[in-house]
Design an enzyme around this catalytic site. Structure first.
Site, PDB file in Angstrom:
ATOM      1  N   ASP A 106       1.013  -1.174   0.141  1.00 33.88           N
ATOM      2  CA  ASP A 106       0.061   0.021   0.148  1.00 33.88           C
ATOM      3  C   ASP A 106       0.905   1.530  -0.188  1.00 33.88           C
ATOM      4  OD1 ASP A 106      -2.101  -2.080  -0.128  1.00 33.88           O
ATOM      5  OD2 ASP A 106      -2.331  -1.274   2.443  1.00 33.88           O
TER       6      ASP A 106
HETATM    7  N1  URA Z   1      -0.999  -6.120   3.806  1.00 31.87           N
HETATM    8  C1  URA Z   1      -1.856  -4.750   3.807  1.00 31.87           C
HETATM    9  O1  URA Z   1      -2.304  -4.207   4.529  1.00 31.87           O
HETATM   10  N2  URA Z   1      -0.750  -4.002   3.818  1.00 31.87           N
HETATM   11  C2  URA Z   1      -0.189  -3.746   2.631  1.00 31.87           C
HETATM   12  O2  URA Z   1       1.176  -3.006   1.692  1.00 31.87           O
HETATM   13  C3  URA Z   1       0.262  -5.505   2.831  1.00 31.87           C
HETATM   14  C4  URA Z   1      -0.486  -6.464   2.984  1.00 31.87           C
END
Ligand code: URA
Length: 243
Positions: A106
């Site tokens: 993310d």
């Molecule tokens: N889980 C999440 O919520 N975000 C990420 O970037 C990776 C795993």
């Protein structure tokens, strides 16, 4: 690069505009090398990363590239974006636009991101049945308890995708910090799993994929090519969920 597989005789017949009978002859005369070794078998399966030469002349020479990046927060895991800097923008390799991302993070997650042009390798790492572990350090807004460990190990049902998450290993590191190991990468998976406890994720960092550990080897925003050993061993004997 998507992996295209073909039989050697088909490749040579098309490439050299000759009949398959003549391909047999060529092979019998030891004129074709695949990855440096004399080819004998018309049925041999080659792919776009096989180095192929005929009479010393190179017919195919595509390199596979494997990159690790220490992704900062605020950078998007995409190859193009109108609003944010992308992980590709952070690289300085001349071939960077050939790469795709192996498991996105993310925007506000930091840590280890892999990029390659070898789709066979990226599939090996991302298919849930291959069970390659992704390890994260998670900082939470509210205190953790032993309940979380069981809930993560049992898996959680996500109605939107109609799936139950695979067993995940949660280790409590302190009141507000945990290490989480996943073998899959569902959309916002970690945030949604802690969301079940109404416990917002304050910071999320991926510190390892399989046997490849970020540690302190790259500063934030830095990247480097992986060694051949790292590429080959990333998913070898990777069973930390049982450890
Ligand atoms: N889980 C999440 O919520 N975000 C990420 O970037 C990776 C795993």
């Amino acid at each position: 690069m998507a992996l295209n597989k073909a039989r050697l005789d088909k490749f040579l017949a098309q490439h050299c505009q000759i009949s398959r009978k003549n391909v047999r002859l060529m092979l019998a005369q030891n004129r074709v090398l695949i990855n440096g070794a004399v080819a004998h078998d018309i049925d041999e399966i080659i792919d776009n990363f096989s180095h192929i030469s005929l009479d010393g002349k190179v017919l195919q020479d595509n390199s596979a590239y494997y990159i690790m990046l220490h992704k900062p927060t605020g950078v998007v895991s995409a190859t193009k974006d109108l609003q944010h800097k992308t992980v590709i923008d952070l690289l300085e390799f001349p071939y960077k636009n050939e790469l795709h991302i192996v498991g996105r993070l993310d925007l506000n997650t930091s840590g280890l991101v892999l990029m390659t042009n070898d789709s066979r390798w990226s599939e090996r790492l991302t298919l849930p049945e291959k069970k390659v572990t992704k390890r994260y350090i998670v900082t939470l807004a509210n205190k953790l308890s032993e309940e979380y460990v069981t809930a993560f190990a049992n898996g959680m049902y996500f109605a939107f995708e109609d799936i139950t998450t695979k067993p995940a290993k949660l280790t409590i590191l302190s009141d507000y910090q945990a290490q989480v190991e996943l073998v899959e990468g569902r959309y916002h998976q970690i945030k949604r799993m802690f969301g079940r406890f109404r416990n917002p994720v304050v910071a999320l960092h991926r510190c390892a994929i399989g046997n490849l550990v970020l540690d302190n080897q790259l500063t934030v925003g830095e990247s480097r090519e992986l060694s051949e050993i790292e590429v080959n061993n990333i998913d070898i004997n990777n069973l930390p969920l049982d450890a």
